[in-house]
Design a protein around this motif. Structure first.
Motif: not given
Length: 178
Positions: A3-12, A71-74, A108-112
């Motif tokens: 799992x990756x995280x950047x800013x307010x995003x989580x990549x699962x 997103x943080x709101x799931x 953000x997502x592509x960068x992480x």
């Protein structure tokens, strides 16, 4: 995969259990303005996601890495993906529901993901193919350091006439080299 995280995003790491929610995300007709089409059913998407859980091509030569974006709101809003080849190259792709365009979330997502592919998978060159009319993706890729491939590279990659091939070389400083 992790799992990756950047800013307010989580990549699962994408799994079959994401299919129902992703079916809704990927049913947005705006995503398909330039190419492809929405998934036919949640069940079909679940089958596809289950196939991708192996993280390998059938012959084992490629790694297939797929992350959903949360997103943080799931709430899931899209995905990023990469096909990693054994020679330090990766082809990338991404899709976000149009309700989330223009907010910097795709960047953000592509960068992480790029950072993960460099650090963990040893990627030295990235490629992306997009329709020439898709200026939104063209600008995003430029902001991430991608540049148009040469005509010879387009020909070698067998890119369609209405598509662009964009490439990005990884700098030594990104690989942690002195």
């Amino acid at each position: 995969m992790q799992t990756l995280a950047i800013g307010s995003l989580t990549l699962e790491p994408q799994i079959a259990a994401h299919a129902d929610e992703m079916f809704v995300v990927l049913s947005d007709p705006a995503i398909y303005e330039y190419e492809n089409e929405p998934p036919q059913s949640a069940a079909g998407l679940r089958e596809r996601f289950a196939e991708l859980e192996s993280r390998r091509s059938p012959n084992g030569s490629e790694q297939w890495l797929n992350w959903v974006i949360r997103l943080p709101n799931n709430k899931l809003i899209g995905y990023v993906q990469a096909t990693v080849y054994p020679i330090g190259r990766a082809a990338i792709a991404y899709e976000l529901n149009s309700a989330y365009w223009g907010r910097g979330l795709a960047r953000q997502a592509v960068q992480v993901m790029l950072g993960e592919l460099i650090a963990r998978y040893g990627v030295k060159q990235f490629s992306a193919v997009l329709k020439q009319q898709n200026q939104r993706s063209f600008k995003l890729l430029q902001r991430l350091g991608f540049a148009l491939a040469t005509p010879a590279e387009h020909l070698r990659a067998e890119v369609e006439r209405d598509e662009f091939l964009m490439l990005r070389q990884v700098e030594a400083s990104e690989r942690g080299a002195p």
